[in-house]
Design a protein around this motif. Structure first.
Motif, PDB file in Angstrom:
ATOM      1  N   THR A 123      -6.071  -3.739   5.512  1.00 36.27           N
ATOM      2  CA  THR A 123      -5.691  -3.439   6.897  1.00 36.27           C
ATOM      3  C   THR A 123      -6.213  -4.471   7.885  1.00 36.27           C
ATOM      4  O   THR A 123      -5.728  -4.538   9.019  1.00 36.27           O
ATOM      5  N   GLU A 124      -7.170  -5.288   7.473  1.00 38.16           N
ATOM      6  CA  GLU A 124      -7.633  -6.357   8.359  1.00 38.16           C
ATOM      7  C   GLU A 124      -6.546  -7.389   8.604  1.00 38.16           C
ATOM      8  O   GLU A 124      -6.603  -8.142   9.586  1.00 38.16           O
ATOM      9  N   TYR A 150      -3.079   2.924   1.319  1.00 37.36           N
ATOM     10  CA  TYR A 150      -1.843   2.534   0.651  1.00 37.36           C
ATOM     11  C   TYR A 150      -0.633   2.585   1.587  1.00 37.36           C
ATOM     12  O   TYR A 150       0.434   2.100   1.226  1.00 37.36           O
ATOM     13  N   GLY A 151      -0.788   3.205   2.750  1.00 42.81           N
ATOM     14  CA  GLY A 151       0.357   3.373   3.641  1.00 42.81           C
ATOM     15  C   GLY A 151       0.021   3.050   5.080  1.00 42.81           C
ATOM     16  O   GLY A 151      -1.042   3.442   5.580  1.00 42.81           O
ATOM     17  N   ILE A 152       0.903   2.344   5.763  1.00 34.43           N
ATOM     18  CA  ILE A 152       0.769   2.058   7.187  1.00 34.43           C
ATOM     19  C   ILE A 152       1.692   3.009   7.937  1.00 34.43           C
ATOM     20  O   ILE A 152       2.913   2.947   7.782  1.00 34.43           O
ATOM     21  N   PRO A 153       1.141   3.922   8.746  1.00 35.72           N
ATOM     22  CA  PRO A 153       1.933   4.993   9.356  1.00 35.72           C
ATOM     23  C   PRO A 153       3.089   4.491  10.214  1.00 35.72           C
ATOM     24  O   PRO A 153       2.969   3.488  10.927  1.00 35.72           O
ATOM     25  N   ILE A 154       4.201   5.226  10.135  1.00 39.41           N
ATOM     26  CA  ILE A 154       5.383   4.932  10.946  1.00 39.41           C
ATOM     27  C   ILE A 154       5.641   6.073  11.919  1.00 39.41           C
ATOM     28  O   ILE A 154       5.820   5.860  13.124  1.00 39.41           O
ATOM     29  N   ALA A 303       6.077  -9.264   4.009  1.00 35.74           N
ATOM     30  CA  ALA A 303       5.893  -7.816   4.031  1.00 35.74           C
ATOM     31  C   ALA A 303       4.732  -7.429   4.939  1.00 35.74           C
ATOM     32  O   ALA A 303       4.836  -6.483   5.736  1.00 35.74           O
ATOM     33  N   TYR A 304       3.614  -8.140   4.842  1.00 40.30           N
ATOM     34  CA  TYR A 304       2.478  -7.867   5.717  1.00 40.30           C
ATOM     35  C   TYR A 304       2.853  -8.118   7.175  1.00 40.30           C
ATOM     36  O   TYR A 304       2.473  -7.342   8.074  1.00 40.30           O
ATOM     37  N   ALA A 305       3.587  -9.195   7.412  1.00 35.79           N
ATOM     38  CA  ALA A 305       4.009  -9.491   8.782  1.00 35.79           C
ATOM     39  C   ALA A 305       4.903  -8.375   9.328  1.00 35.79           C
ATOM     40  O   ALA A 305       4.790  -7.996  10.501  1.00 35.79           O
ATOM     41  N   TRP A 306       5.772  -7.827   8.467  1.00 40.58           N
ATOM     42  CA  TRP A 306       6.649  -6.729   8.896  1.00 40.58           C
ATOM     43  C   TRP A 306       5.845  -5.472   9.223  1.00 40.58           C
ATOM     44  O   TRP A 306       6.084  -4.815  10.233  1.00 40.58           O
ATOM     45  N   MET A 307       4.872  -5.143   8.389  1.00 39.11           N
ATOM     46  CA  MET A 307       4.065  -3.946   8.646  1.00 39.11           C
ATOM     47  C   MET A 307       3.305  -4.072   9.967  1.00 39.11           C
ATOM     48  O   MET A 307       3.170  -3.092  10.707  1.00 39.11           O
ATOM     49  N   ASP A 308       2.811  -5.269  10.265  1.00 39.32           N
ATOM     50  CA  ASP A 308       2.100  -5.469  11.527  1.00 39.32           C
ATOM     51  C   ASP A 308       3.064  -5.419  12.707  1.00 39.32           C
ATOM     52  O   ASP A 308       2.804  -4.741  13.709  1.00 39.32           O
ATOM     53  N   TYR A 309       4.172  -6.110  12.579  1.00 39.61           N
ATOM     54  CA  TYR A 309       5.174  -6.162  13.648  1.00 39.61           C
ATOM     55  C   TYR A 309       5.677  -4.768  14.008  1.00 39.61           C
ATOM     56  O   TYR A 309       5.775  -4.407  15.190  1.00 39.61           O
ATOM     57  N   THR A 310       5.975  -3.972  13.005  1.00 39.60           N
ATOM     58  CA  THR A 310       6.537  -2.640  13.256  1.00 39.60           C
ATOM     59  C   THR A 310       5.470  -1.613  13.628  1.00 39.60           C
ATOM     60  O   THR A 310       5.802  -0.472  13.949  1.00 39.60           O
TER      61      THR A 310
END
Length: 391
Positions: A123-124, A150-154, A303-310
């Motif tokens: 998550t860092e 394991y999951g980044i909340p949406i 994928a990491y960039a997408w999780m941060d962006y969204t």
């Protein structure tokens, strides 16, 4: 390689979900803990150059050009989207190895984690996964295991009781109107079409038949599952329609159903004030979605960039408004009057509201309420049982 996941039984019961990140790091377990084998997969330590694309399995409305095109312009990562209609389909698609990310609900996430289909996250490397993510969606039992995220909340939502107030003139406060065989609305009751709906029956039994000993609707032994199936079979004769998200609205607006389980967004879509909803006194099931990264993702940097962006307030808010759910990033709620109205409608920051919601979690053999003297039923058992309910 696998490692043992130890989970305090008291925490499981208190949280009303399935798995916990508040656990030991393996080895000997303290009394009152259960252990689950999970693959020992490493998290990404640092990011490298962006790849040319990212492949995503998502619910309809989660990945749209309105924000995906900007992401591509910013990163050079082309977004390839595959829309899935069910959690079962998402699990199957992620197991093909063709996708980097999935927007998994709780009835899919545990299967993906335990089977080694997704990897823990660093998550860092996701700065927007910070203080503005609502507390009720961080460190939850369905996507945070053994101290690993394991999951980044949406976003999240409750499965509420919807009713036509012109027919159901006395506002209901209990699920009894959809479960009891003397319901005056028999023949006009809407029910969700999925094995996970068994948990809805279990919640009602927790309140009305405490001698069954159900403490977690996703932790049912054979006797408890049989009781839930019996209640569902009784309801079957009163059901007007088993709905999917595509059919729920027309079931109510067409008059086929006058009361039943629903989602806030589907009730809102009826666009008629006569359709009202309530979170009944017994509580309810619900869903919480999160981005999860494939164990063998070919495009981890994108994928990491997408999780941060969204996870930013603006983009997370767009997804929440487009789909119809409470956003994960509470900062979005202060960005405009429209955002505040949306957050109020979906109870976005009302943790007291969501404390009454048992978010979907895949049932597994281990009893997720901490019992060790019996074996609980798993999702395959539930799938078989669901077939007997519908006939």
């Amino acid at each position: 390689m696998h490692k043992k996941l130890a989970i305090p039984a008291a925490l499981i019961a208190a949280a009303g979900l399935a798995l916990s990140g508040c656990s030991s790091s393996g080895g000997d377990s303290a009394p009152g803990e259960i252990e689950i084998d999970v693959p020992d997969l490493p998290a990404v330590e640092s990011l490298g150059d962006m790849e040319s694309e990212v492949n995503i399995v998502a619910w309809s409305g989660f990945v749209e050009p309105a924000w995906a095109d900007q992401f591509t312009a910013d990163t050079g990562c082309k977004v390839n989207r595959k829309v899935a209609a069910t959690s079962d389909e998402m699990v199957q698609l992620m197991r093909t190895g063709e996708y980097d990310l999935v927007s998994a609900s709780g009835d899919a996430s545990l299967r993906l984690i335990v089977d080694g289909n997704v990897q823990p996250l660093n998550t860092e490397l996701i700065p927007n996964f910070g203080d503005d993510i609502v507390e009720g969606m961080k460190g939850q039992l369905y996507d945070t295991l053994n101290g690993n995220v394991y999951g980044i909340p949406i976003g999240r939502g409750a499965n509420i009781l919807e009713y036509n107030s012109e027919v159901v003139t006395e506002a209901p406060t209990s699920w009894d109107v959809v479960w009891e065989e003397d319901s005056p609305y028999a023949g006009n009751i809407a029910a969700y079409d999925s094995p996970i709906y068994i948990a809805d029956a279990a919640i009602y039994l927790m309140a009305t038949q405490p001698d069954l000993g159900i403490e977690n609707p996703y932790a049912l032994d054979e006797e408890q599952l049989a009781a839930a199936v019996e209640l569902l079979q009784q309801q079957n004769g009163m059901v007007s329609e088993y709905w999917s998200p595509a059919t729920n609205v027309t079931s109510f607006t067409g008059g086929n159903s006058v009361v039943g389980t629903s989602w806030e967004v589907l009730r809102k879509a009826t666009q008629d004030e006569k359709f009202q909803s309530v979170l009944p006194e017994e509580g309810s099931t619900g869903w919480s979605d999160a981005w999860m990264l494939a164990a063998d993702a070919e495009h981890p940097n994108c994928a990491y960039a997408w999780m941060d962006y969204t996870s930013s307030p603006e983009v997370n808010g767009q997804i929440a408004m487009n789909f119809g759910m409470a956003p994960a990033n509470a900062a979005f709620c202060e960005t405009s009057d429209e955002a505040r109205e949306h957050c109020d409608y979906y109870n976005a920051t009302d943790e007291e509201y969501f404390e009454k919601v048992w978010f979907w979690t895949t049932p597994i053999d281990q009893c997720l309420d901490g019992r060790t003297d019996v074996q609980c039923t798993n999702y395959q058992d539930w799938t078989s049982a669901w077939a007997t309910v519908k006939g």
